[in-house]
Design a protein around this motif. Structure first.
Motif, PDB file in Angstrom:
ATOM      1  N   GLU A  47      36.184 -24.018 -28.093  1.00  0.00           N
ATOM      2  CA  GLU A  47      35.801 -24.927 -28.851  1.00  0.00           C
ATOM      3  C   GLU A  47      34.359 -24.993 -29.292  1.00  0.00           C
ATOM      4  O   GLU A  47      33.819 -24.975 -30.361  1.00  0.00           O
ATOM      5  CB  GLU A  47      36.054 -26.396 -28.594  1.00  0.00           C
ATOM      6  CG  GLU A  47      37.532 -26.354 -28.467  1.00  0.00           C
ATOM      7  CD  GLU A  47      38.428 -26.513 -29.738  1.00  0.00           C
ATOM      8  OE1 GLU A  47      37.739 -26.973 -30.807  1.00  0.00           O
ATOM      9  OE2 GLU A  47      39.420 -26.054 -30.033  1.00  0.00           O
ATOM     10  N   LEU A  48      33.290 -24.999 -28.086  1.00  0.00           N
ATOM     11  CA  LEU A  48      32.107 -24.992 -28.313  1.00  0.00           C
ATOM     12  C   LEU A  48      31.349 -23.976 -27.668  1.00  0.00           C
ATOM     13  O   LEU A  48      31.482 -23.274 -26.745  1.00  0.00           O
ATOM     14  CB  LEU A  48      31.711 -26.393 -27.556  1.00  0.00           C
ATOM     15  CG  LEU A  48      32.365 -27.640 -28.042  1.00  0.00           C
ATOM     16  CD1 LEU A  48      31.940 -28.733 -27.009  1.00  0.00           C
ATOM     17  CD2 LEU A  48      31.757 -28.171 -29.251  1.00  0.00           C
ATOM     18  N   PRO A  63      30.559 -26.433 -32.745  1.00  0.00           N
ATOM     19  CA  PRO A  63      31.859 -25.843 -32.618  1.00  0.00           C
ATOM     20  C   PRO A  63      31.481 -24.304 -32.800  1.00  0.00           C
ATOM     21  O   PRO A  63      30.858 -23.935 -33.870  1.00  0.00           O
ATOM     22  CB  PRO A  63      32.949 -26.428 -33.568  1.00  0.00           C
ATOM     23  CG  PRO A  63      32.183 -27.626 -33.809  1.00  0.00           C
ATOM     24  CD  PRO A  63      30.771 -27.516 -33.561  1.00  0.00           C
ATOM     25  N   ARG A  65      33.264 -22.102 -34.562  1.00  0.00           N
ATOM     26  CA  ARG A  65      33.756 -21.848 -35.771  1.00  0.00           C
ATOM     27  C   ARG A  65      32.579 -22.429 -36.961  1.00  0.00           C
ATOM     28  O   ARG A  65      32.724 -21.830 -38.342  1.00  0.00           O
ATOM     29  CB  ARG A  65      35.019 -22.598 -36.089  1.00  0.00           C
ATOM     30  CG  ARG A  65      35.979 -21.776 -35.388  1.00  0.00           C
ATOM     31  CD  ARG A  65      37.308 -22.544 -35.732  1.00  0.00           C
ATOM     32  NE  ARG A  65      38.651 -21.986 -34.808  1.00  0.00           N
ATOM     33  CZ  ARG A  65      39.037 -20.951 -34.789  1.00  0.00           C
ATOM     34  NH1 ARG A  65      39.016 -20.052 -35.875  1.00  0.00           N
ATOM     35  NH2 ARG A  65      40.014 -20.511 -33.919  1.00  0.00           N
TER      36      ARG A  65
END
Length: 78
Positions: A47-48, A63, A65
């Motif tokens: 996630e991070l 994040p 992304r």
């Protein structure tokens, strides 16, 4: 004008990758992924990440992304 195609990213290859902020703030334009924050559960997705500004050494978590947003980030140092 055509929209930029988002970079293809492999989360396993993010560590030490270089990024340029499209709209730099506080003289922070160039960044490096200083840490990939893998979850404790190996089955859980990444996630991070932690980005470090080259100029100030300030670190921020976000994040991974978020790096796909070509309005905010460009892969490499430009």
């Amino acid at each position: 004008m055509t929209a930029s195609k988002p970079p293809r990213l492999n989360p396993r290859k993010l560590l030490l990758s270089k990024w340029t902020a499209v709209a730099p703030r506080r003289k922070e334009k160039h960044f490096i992924v200083s840490e990939v924050l893998w979850p404790d559960d190996p089955a859980a997705p990444l996630e991070l990440i932690e980005l470090e500004a080259v100029h100030s050494r300030r670190r921020q978590r976000l994040p991974w992304r978020a790096l796909l947003d070509t309005d905010t980030w460009r892969q490499g140092w430009h």
